[in-house]
Design an enzyme around this catalytic site. Structure first.
Site, PDB file in Angstrom:
ATOM      1  N   GLY A   1      59.989  73.178  -0.981  1.00 47.15           N
ATOM      2  CA  GLY A   1      60.000  74.182  -1.619  1.00 47.15           C
ATOM      3  C   GLY A   1      60.631  75.183  -0.749  1.00 47.15           C
ATOM      4  O   GLY A   1      60.188  75.393   0.254  1.00 47.15           O
TER       5      GLY A   1
ATOM      6  N   ALA B   1      58.895  78.516   3.058  1.00 48.84           N
ATOM      7  CA  ALA B   1      59.324  77.080   2.716  1.00 48.84           C
ATOM      8  C   ALA B   1      58.238  76.260   3.087  1.00 48.84           C
ATOM      9  O   ALA B   1      57.021  76.604   3.993  1.00 48.84           O
ATOM     10  CB  ALA B   1      60.365  76.656   3.765  1.00 48.84           C
ATOM     11  N   ASP B   2      58.093  75.013   2.259  1.00 47.78           N
ATOM     12  CA  ASP B   2      57.036  73.957   2.636  1.00 47.78           C
ATOM     13  C   ASP B   2      57.619  72.735   2.181  1.00 47.78           C
ATOM     14  O   ASP B   2      58.382  72.684   1.426  1.00 47.78           O
ATOM     15  CB  ASP B   2      55.756  74.307   1.543  1.00 47.78           C
ATOM     16  N   THR B   3      57.364  71.852   2.978  1.00 54.26           N
ATOM     17  CA  THR B   3      57.799  70.288   2.890  1.00 54.26           C
ATOM     18  C   THR B   3      56.528  69.420   2.910  1.00 54.26           C
ATOM     19  O   THR B   3      55.624  69.455   3.578  1.00 54.26           O
ATOM     20  CB  THR B   3      58.882  69.974   4.186  1.00 54.26           C
TER      21      THR B   3
END
Length: 200
Positions: A109, A72-74
């Protein structure tokens, strides 16, 4: 027995994944983050996939068929500008000044990787901030909370005082859209077995 691995050291992501009752291991990806697209959604999906694949590919080949890796990436975005984590307190103040009084978007994501399939998607939440004085922002920055947060604030912590309203998934702003992850896992024939095997 199948395994689920979270490719992140974030305590917030860990807590959110625990919240939906899954057993999982933590193996943080240390892959260098390189911009992966022109838009925030392309960027977070690309980085999430990089992180998930980084961990998946470090596993011995014989183990991969029974493993699901979640990456995940924010990021925060306003007026086309992407805001990640602040470099220092001055950078945090600059970001918070930029966000105050405005509505911005939080993109997370997610990549779900198994030996048989890869699912990559993103969630977007609109967040509107209150106007705040530099003095208020500096007090918040001194708490240390903004320093490891995209956009320099944590909605689940002291940063909640800066937030006027949100539209969309709250957990997405915290760092992991677990409702969407659950839907993807349980509605996909390949990944459903991981939920069954790892439900607490």
């Amino acid at each position: 027995m199948s395994r689920i691995i979270l490719a992140s050291a974030s305590p917030r992501r860990r807590e959110l994944l625990q919240q939906i009752g899954l057993r999982f291991e933590i193996m943080p990806s240390h892959k260098e983050e390189v911009m992966r697209g022109q838009t925030p959604s392309e960027n977070v999906m690309g980085l999430a996939e990089d992180k998930a694949r980084d961990i998946f590919e470090t596993l011995p080949e014989g183990m991969r068929k029974d493993v699901l890796v979640i990456g995940a990436d924010t990021v925060v975005s306003l007026d086309g500008k992407i805001l990640g984590k602040p470099k220092d307190e001055e950078d945090a103040l600059s970001m918070l000044r930029f966000l105050q009084g405005n509505m911005h978007q939080v993109y997370t994501g997610v990549c779900l990787v198994t030996a048989e399939s890869t699912q990559v998607f993103y969630e977007k939440t609109d967040v509107t901030m209150y106007e705040a004085s530099d003095e208020e922002l500096e007090v918040y920055i001194r708490s240390g909370e903004p320093m490891d947060k995209a956009g320099s604030y944590g909605i689940q912590g002291l940063g909640t005082i800066l937030v006027r309203e949100i539209h969309g998934d709250y957990n997405n702003v915290v760092g992991l859209p677990v409702s969407a992850i659950w839907q993807r896992l349980t509605k996909n024939e390949i990944t459903r077995k991981f939920v069954i095997d790892n439900k607490e």
